[in-house]
Design a protein around this motif. Sequence first.
Motif, mmCIF file in Angstrom:
data_model
loop_
_atom_site.group_PDB
_atom_site.id
_atom_site.type_symbol
_atom_site.label_atom_id
_atom_site.label_comp_id
_atom_site.label_asym_id
_atom_site.label_seq_id
_atom_site.Cartn_x
_atom_site.Cartn_y
_atom_site.Cartn_z
ATOM 1 N N ALA A 132 42.371 48.359 42.147
ATOM 2 C CA ALA A 132 42.377 47.052 41.500
ATOM 3 C C ALA A 132 41.729 45.998 42.390
ATOM 4 C CB ALA A 132 43.809 46.660 41.151
ATOM 5 N N ALA A 133 42.136 45.972 43.658
ATOM 6 C CA ALA A 133 41.593 44.976 44.585
ATOM 7 C C ALA A 133 40.081 45.108 44.689
ATOM 8 C CB ALA A 133 42.246 45.151 45.956
ATOM 9 N N ARG A 134 39.612 46.355 44.741
ATOM 10 C CA ARG A 134 38.172 46.603 44.850
ATOM 11 C C ARG A 134 37.402 46.107 43.640
ATOM 12 N NH1 ARG A 134 38.995 52.719 47.019
ATOM 13 N NH2 ARG A 134 38.648 52.343 49.233
ATOM 14 N N ARG A 135 38.128 45.939 42.532
ATOM 15 C CA ARG A 135 37.455 45.514 41.305
ATOM 16 C C ARG A 135 37.873 44.114 40.875
ATOM 17 N NH1 ARG A 135 38.147 50.894 41.520
ATOM 18 N NH2 ARG A 135 36.407 52.213 40.912
ATOM 19 N N GLY A 136 38.474 43.390 41.813
ATOM 20 C CA GLY A 136 38.768 41.986 41.555
ATOM 21 C C GLY A 136 39.983 41.728 40.697
ATOM 22 N N ILE A 137 40.892 42.704 40.623
ATOM 23 C CA ILE A 137 42.158 42.474 39.927
ATOM 24 C C ILE A 137 43.215 42.220 41.003
ATOM 25 C CG2 ILE A 137 43.901 43.437 38.366
ATOM 26 C CD1 ILE A 137 41.318 43.313 36.932
ATOM 27 N N VAL A 138 43.771 41.025 41.015
ATOM 28 C CA VAL A 138 44.723 40.698 42.081
ATOM 29 C C VAL A 138 46.058 40.221 41.516
ATOM 30 C CG1 VAL A 138 43.041 40.209 43.885
ATOM 31 C CG2 VAL A 138 43.675 38.402 42.300
ATOM 32 N N ALA A 139 47.106 40.617 42.220
ATOM 33 C CA ALA A 139 48.462 40.223 41.814
ATOM 34 C C ALA A 139 48.843 38.927 42.511
ATOM 35 C CB ALA A 139 49.443 41.328 42.172
ATOM 36 N N GLU A 140 49.855 38.262 41.969
ATOM 37 C CA GLU A 140 50.297 36.975 42.517
ATOM 38 C C GLU A 140 50.779 37.081 43.956
ATOM 39 O OE1 GLU A 140 53.285 35.001 40.137
ATOM 40 O OE2 GLU A 140 51.850 35.002 38.479
ATOM 41 N N ASP A 141 51.452 38.195 44.254
ATOM 42 C CA ASP A 141 52.055 38.280 45.588
ATOM 43 C C ASP A 141 51.043 38.567 46.694
ATOM 44 O OD1 ASP A 141 51.641 40.745 44.507
ATOM 45 O OD2 ASP A 141 53.303 41.695 45.558
ATOM 46 N N GLN A 142 49.796 38.768 46.310
ATOM 47 C CA GLN A 142 48.769 38.904 47.340
ATOM 48 C C GLN A 142 48.375 37.487 47.766
ATOM 49 O OE1 GLN A 142 46.614 41.735 44.703
ATOM 50 N NE2 GLN A 142 46.146 42.810 46.583
ATOM 51 N N LYS A 143 49.072 36.983 48.768
ATOM 52 C CA LYS A 143 49.059 35.552 49.082
ATOM 53 C C LYS A 143 47.691 34.989 49.462
ATOM 54 C CE LYS A 143 53.684 34.445 49.235
ATOM 55 N NZ LYS A 143 54.498 35.609 49.664
ATOM 56 N N SER A 144 46.881 35.852 50.045
ATOM 57 C CA SER A 144 45.581 35.349 50.479
ATOM 58 C C SER A 144 44.692 35.016 49.283
ATOM 59 C CB SER A 144 44.894 36.390 51.361
ATOM 60 O OG SER A 144 44.751 37.591 50.635
ATOM 61 N N LYS A 145 45.062 35.535 48.121
ATOM 62 C CA LYS A 145 44.258 35.288 46.935
ATOM 63 C C LYS A 145 44.726 34.010 46.248
ATOM 64 C CE LYS A 145 42.159 39.375 47.244
ATOM 65 N NZ LYS A 145 42.712 39.876 48.511
ATOM 66 N N PRO A 146 43.785 33.195 45.832
ATOM 67 C CA PRO A 146 44.140 31.910 45.254
ATOM 68 C C PRO A 146 44.784 32.008 43.871
ATOM 69 C CG PRO A 146 41.778 32.286 45.095
ATOM 70 C CD PRO A 146 42.341 33.414 45.878
ATOM 71 N N ASP A 147 44.531 33.062 43.180
ATOM 72 C CA ASP A 147 44.966 33.116 41.794
ATOM 73 C C ASP A 147 45.302 34.563 41.446
ATOM 74 O OD1 ASP A 147 45.571 32.218 39.312
ATOM 75 O OD2 ASP A 147 43.603 31.358 38.894
ATOM 76 N N SER A 148 45.960 34.764 40.330
ATOM 77 C CA SER A 148 46.248 36.123 39.907
ATOM 78 C C SER A 148 45.687 36.347 38.525
ATOM 79 C CB SER A 148 47.758 36.351 39.870
ATOM 80 O OG SER A 148 48.038 37.528 39.149
ATOM 81 N N ASN A 149 45.106 37.496 38.321
ATOM 82 C CA ASN A 149 44.649 37.838 36.966
ATOM 83 C C ASN A 149 45.283 39.146 36.495
ATOM 84 O OD1 ASN A 149 43.160 39.312 38.831
ATOM 85 N ND2 ASN A 149 41.368 39.453 37.527
ATOM 86 N N LEU A 150 46.334 39.549 37.200
ATOM 87 C CA LEU A 150 47.032 40.771 36.795
ATOM 88 C C LEU A 150 48.123 40.419 35.780
ATOM 89 C CD1 LEU A 150 47.631 43.828 37.234
ATOM 90 C CD2 LEU A 150 49.240 43.129 39.009
ATOM 91 N N ALA A 151 48.027 41.009 34.608
ATOM 92 C CA ALA A 151 49.021 40.724 33.566
ATOM 93 C C ALA A 151 50.408 41.186 34.005
ATOM 94 C CB ALA A 151 48.617 41.421 32.267
ATOM 95 N N ALA A 152 51.414 40.442 33.585
ATOM 96 C CA ALA A 152 52.789 40.669 34.057
ATOM 97 C C ALA A 152 53.314 42.062 33.717
ATOM 98 C CB ALA A 152 53.711 39.619 33.460
ATOM 99 N N ALA A 153 52.787 42.661 32.653
ATOM 100 C CA ALA A 153 53.289 43.968 32.223
ATOM 101 C C ALA A 153 52.910 45.087 33.196
ATOM 102 C CB ALA A 153 52.751 44.296 30.831
ATOM 103 N N PHE A 154 51.915 44.823 34.046
ATOM 104 C CA PHE A 154 51.396 45.874 34.935
ATOM 105 C C PHE A 154 51.990 45.736 36.336
ATOM 106 C CE2 PHE A 154 48.463 45.384 31.520
ATOM 107 C CZ PHE A 154 47.867 46.624 31.314
ATOM 108 N N THR A 155 52.237 46.888 36.969
ATOM 109 C CA THR A 155 52.801 46.900 38.311
ATOM 110 C C THR A 155 51.798 47.502 39.289
ATOM 111 O OG1 THR A 155 54.907 47.403 37.239
ATOM 112 C CG2 THR A 155 54.829 47.579 39.638
ATOM 113 N N PRO A 156 51.409 46.743 40.318
ATOM 114 C CA PRO A 156 50.506 47.328 41.317
ATOM 115 C C PRO A 156 51.285 48.293 42.214
ATOM 116 C CG PRO A 156 50.998 45.036 41.859
ATOM 117 C CD PRO A 156 51.728 45.336 40.586
#
Lengths: 137, 136, 122
Positions: free
Chosen positions: B83-107
């Motif tokens: 996911a990270a390699r393809r620009g999908i980031v979760a909220e808890d990845q703090k270094s990332k400014p924003d999250s585009n991972l839908a809540a239903a999905f678990t990294p």
Amino acid sequence: MSAYLLIISTHAPYHSSFAMDAYEAALGATNVGLEVRFLFQGNGVFQLLSAQTPAGIQHKNMAKKLKALPLFDIEDIYVCSKSVALRFEAISGQNHAQNYTNEFFEKISISDELEAQIVNEQELNILMANASHILRF
Amino acid sequence: MQRFAIFVTKSPYDSRNAESALRFCEAAITAGHRIEQVFFYQSGVHNSSTFLDLNTDEINMCKRWSEFKLANDVPLNLCVTAAARRGIVAEDQKSKPDSNLAAAFTPVGMSEYFSALNENAKNEKDAASTIKSIQF
Amino acid sequence: MLIQVLSNSFDLVQSYLPNSVQNDDENKERAGSVEADKKICVVLLQDGVYLYPSLVRILEEKDLNNLIDLRVLDIDWMASGLGALVSSADKSGAQTIERHLVNTQQWVALCAEHSPIMTVQD
């Protein structure tokens, strides 16, 4: 017959993510104790060429990575002889594909460091049929 | 009753794999089978993007999966590295400014999928407990 | 074993099908199993449905109908529009497809029945 996951790697190493994706899936599976068998088929056999020099395209050498498979307990590694034969017929100019397959492994593969079994069509069918799971990349 | 684990490897819209996978999951559940998890790998991780923006008459797979999870409580796991390699980031990845991972999905790590299959191997005698892996 | 075919690349798919009815006992012994003797179920879906006419012919020509159970997912077949083409080209062809069509529930049932399941795609 033990349960195993068969991973089939069918892409050349560098110009798509498939080869690495297959490799990383194999490591992920073996890490949790699942028995993994790894098959190179189709263009995947190109991953085995020993003279790969990917420095110019800034990628890591796939052949070198593959040598680590046995260190991760992935020791059952197979190469589809038909895939090799089809691809190296042109290079060798030989029609006797089987002979050239042997030559390929003697001269230009990394087989001395990565022990791989060359499998014919029928052995391949059995390898697939007896797998518990198959992932093909 | 059969237990299935679904492995989705293609991007939605570019490919219709996720649509086939979801159709399979829904039919399997209707037939009384169990879907243990759906795992997203390679370009399959794009299924989880809240940034998917389809026309109203087109299929939004992120929404479809989210609805599926809500209705059936099936874990939707995605490989965090893929996911990270393809620009999908979760909220808890703090270094990332924003999250585009839908809540239903678990990294998760890759091992999440293979642990399920391995549990399988240990209980091999109990045929009903074996999980079948299906790739899309 | 069940092979899900999502690709219409004939060469790719053919490489996973038994070539002919073989009775090579030596090979079987070497690999230590006769599991491969079991009938292979091939399910065509997505672009795989476009292979239907070629696969039907191959199965017939190579006498593989005892080794391969060919199925086609009905909704993907309907979507293709191939049905009209097949039936206009060959009256018996139209009847043949009926035997091979499965709906989504039947596809699930086949997957529950067979193991392992391999997906062939581009």
